[in-house]
Design a protein around this motif. Structure first.
Motif, mmCIF file in Angstrom:
data_model
loop_
_atom_site.group_PDB
_atom_site.id
_atom_site.type_symbol
_atom_site.label_atom_id
_atom_site.label_comp_id
_atom_site.label_asym_id
_atom_site.label_seq_id
_atom_site.Cartn_x
_atom_site.Cartn_y
_atom_site.Cartn_z
ATOM 1 N N LEU A 217 0.929 -1.281 0.132
ATOM 2 C CA LEU A 217 -0.190 -0.044 0.116
ATOM 3 C C LEU A 217 0.807 1.436 -0.065
ATOM 4 O O LEU A 217 1.930 1.272 0.818
ATOM 5 N N LYS B 15 -5.658 -8.734 -5.962
ATOM 6 C CA LYS B 15 -7.098 -9.134 -6.295
ATOM 7 C C LYS B 15 -8.106 -8.108 -5.991
ATOM 8 O O LYS B 15 -9.031 -8.084 -6.701
ATOM 9 N N LYS B 16 -7.868 -7.263 -4.844
ATOM 10 C CA LYS B 16 -9.033 -6.084 -4.824
ATOM 11 C C LYS B 16 -8.833 -5.115 -5.762
ATOM 12 O O LYS B 16 -10.130 -4.706 -6.312
ATOM 13 N N LYS C 135 3.694 -10.667 6.692
ATOM 14 C CA LYS C 135 3.000 -11.609 5.728
ATOM 15 C C LYS C 135 3.025 -10.414 4.331
ATOM 16 O O LYS C 135 1.830 -10.418 3.517
ATOM 17 N N GLU D 185 1.532 -12.187 1.156
ATOM 18 C CA GLU D 185 0.195 -12.461 1.327
ATOM 19 C C GLU D 185 -0.544 -10.939 0.783
ATOM 20 O O GLU D 185 -1.808 -11.132 0.322
ATOM 21 N N LYS D 186 -0.140 -10.202 1.495
ATOM 22 C CA LYS D 186 -0.627 -8.705 1.505
ATOM 23 C C LYS D 186 -0.701 -8.196 -0.135
ATOM 24 O O LYS D 186 -1.527 -7.601 -0.294
ATOM 25 N N TYR E 155 -0.561 -9.967 -2.682
ATOM 26 C CA TYR E 155 -1.466 -10.752 -3.403
ATOM 27 C C TYR E 155 -2.981 -10.225 -3.156
ATOM 28 O O TYR E 155 -3.697 -10.009 -4.034
ATOM 29 N N ALA E 156 -3.243 -9.764 -1.959
ATOM 30 C CA ALA E 156 -4.823 -9.610 -1.568
ATOM 31 C C ALA E 156 -5.103 -8.214 -2.096
ATOM 32 O O ALA E 156 -6.097 -7.882 -2.530
#
Lengths: 128, 150, 168
Positions: B49, B114-115, B104, B107-108, B110-111
């Protein structure tokens, strides 16, 4: 040829998520209909030409399993392809649904899973 | 021509080009490709982010997934890519063992990807993400072929 | 019983983290040490279930997280209506509960999950003061908090939280 789809789920947000995923697949989606439980779903089938049904299990009034049972007993709806999208974890219930020829997508799903399931059900090749 | 994408960067190219990135760990590697226009790009974004460092994001949006992905898409459209034909593939986002679980990062990344794709109505054609591997990615813009090795 | 409760709590954490990420694109972190949320500034959903064991799951989410939660699930940038926001939370607890029960009880068990609803504030206090939860999970979201509280009705004979042993 465009396919008409009926989405049966008691959550309006979930119906919107499924519809959005379907539109992202690039498949030729025709009319879409929505229903909030199995009873309303059967009524929608009665009133409209539907090529595929996407249905949840746990719903008020009439659950998805009962709706699928009634669809299969009615010659007019017996052969319509069915995709169950649910959190269902019971092996026995999933087996009963498979015996009725339903495909299964587990919630939470990704839109990619919906695309892949639709491709398989419509017998499309990967690159179509 | 061969382009090399460094960490926190991206390159776009056209027919005849190959785009490569190395040592893709928890970072996201994303390719976007238009098979008809034969244009595409590769992003190597490090962190999820941009709000964690807005100044850095302004200077270089490709460091972050949430600013890098829109930038990659924009550049591919600028080269003549069409959204309706776009093929998008994800790699990287590894989850090395022994890493501090609290962060993580892979993973973050990737999330967040996807969003952004969900909000922009874009599906991943394929993904090769997670695991403990450091990946090397080669993207052939002429053929759209993606080779991921670790 | 302590072990089973610890296990149920761990299961709630795992399922909630997974569903929050996949369905709502929200990252969560465990906040085991903090006290319960202030339910006055939260929206609380409840879902009851029947099956091998009966009970209900409560899910409280900071009110200020609701717009983002709904917009993420629907995949839109526009503002969502209060109704969509409540519906989004109801679907979230529904998916968490539906995934949680087979994880706790095993896949041979059949559960029926009832329609979730949003609790009015008076009812929340009544539930919380009425009985002790079987397990509570406390999460930090990006800009808020989330509590998940599992209540089980008094178990009849032969019914426990213990995961089912696989058949030989």
């Amino acid at each position: 040829m465009a396919i008409n789809i009926l989405i049966v789920d008691d959550s309006a947000v979930m119906r919107a998520m499924i519809l959005k995923s379907l539109r992202m697949t690039g498949l030729d989606i025709g009319e879409t209909y929505q229903a909030g439980n199995g009873q309303e779903g059967l009524e929608a089938l009665n009133d409209n030409w539907v090529d595929m049904v996407i249905v949840d299990i746990n719903m008020p009034v009439m659950n998805g399993e009962e709706m699928i049972g009634q669809m299969r007993e009615n010659p007019a709806t017996a052969d319509i392809p069915i995709v169950v999208i649910s959190t269902e974890g019971s092996e026995a219930r999933l087996e009963r649904l498979r015996e009725k020829g339903a495909a299964f997508i587990h919630k939470p799903f990704t839109p990619e899973t919906i695309r892949d399931t639709m491709r398989t059900m419509l017998h499309l090749e990967e690159n179509d | 021509m061969k382009h090399i994408v460094l960490v926190g960067n991206m390159k776009v190219g056209k027919e005849g080009d190959t785009i490569v990135t190395y040592a893709l760990g928890t970072s996201l590697g994303l390719i976007a490709y238009d098979p008809v226009a034969k244009v595409g790009g590769l992003l190597h974004a490090m962190l999820p982010l941009s709000k964690s460092d807005p100044k850095k994001a302004e200077a270089n949006p490709c460091i972050f997934v949430d600013t890098g992905v829109p930038r990659l898409l924009e550049e591919v459209y600028n080269l003549g890519g069409e959204k309706s034909r776009l093929v998008v593939k994800a790699t990287g986002c590894s989850r090395p063992e022994g890493d501090n679980e609290m962060f993580k990062i892979g993973e973050k990344n990737y999330a967040v990807l996807k969003k952004i794709l969900w909000k922009n109505n874009i599906l991943l054609e394929t993904e090769d993400v997670g695991g403990a591997a450091n990946r090397t990615v080669q993207f052939n813009v002429s053929t759209g072929e993606l080779s991921v090795t670790s | 019983m302590t072990d089973q409760i610890a296990e149920a709590k761990e299961t709630i954490y795992q399922v909630a983290e997974d569903v929050l990420e996949k369905l709502a694109f929200l990252f969560s972190f465990r906040e085991e040490e903090r006290g319960p949320m202030d339910y006055g500034s939260a929206v609380v959903a409840s879902v009851s279930f029947t099956g091998q064991f009966k009970g209900r799951l409560l899910m409280a989410v900071s009110s200020e997280m609701l717009p983002e939660l709904a917009a993420n699930m629907l995949g839109i940038e526009e503002e969502t209506s209060p109704e969509e926001q409540r519906d989004a939370l109801k679907e979230l607890i529904n998916v968490i509960c539906g995934n949680l029960l087979p994880e706790i009880a095993g896949r041979k068990q059949l559960f029926n999950v009832n329609t979730p609803r949003i609790l009015p504030s008076g009812e929340i206090e009544a539930i919380i003061s009425d009985k002790n939860p079987a397990a509570t999970a406390k999460l930090a979201l990006e800009e808020g908090q989330c509590d998940l509280i599992l209540y089980l009705d008094d178990a009849g004979p032969g019914v426990s939280l213990e995961p089912e042993t696989p058949e030989p």
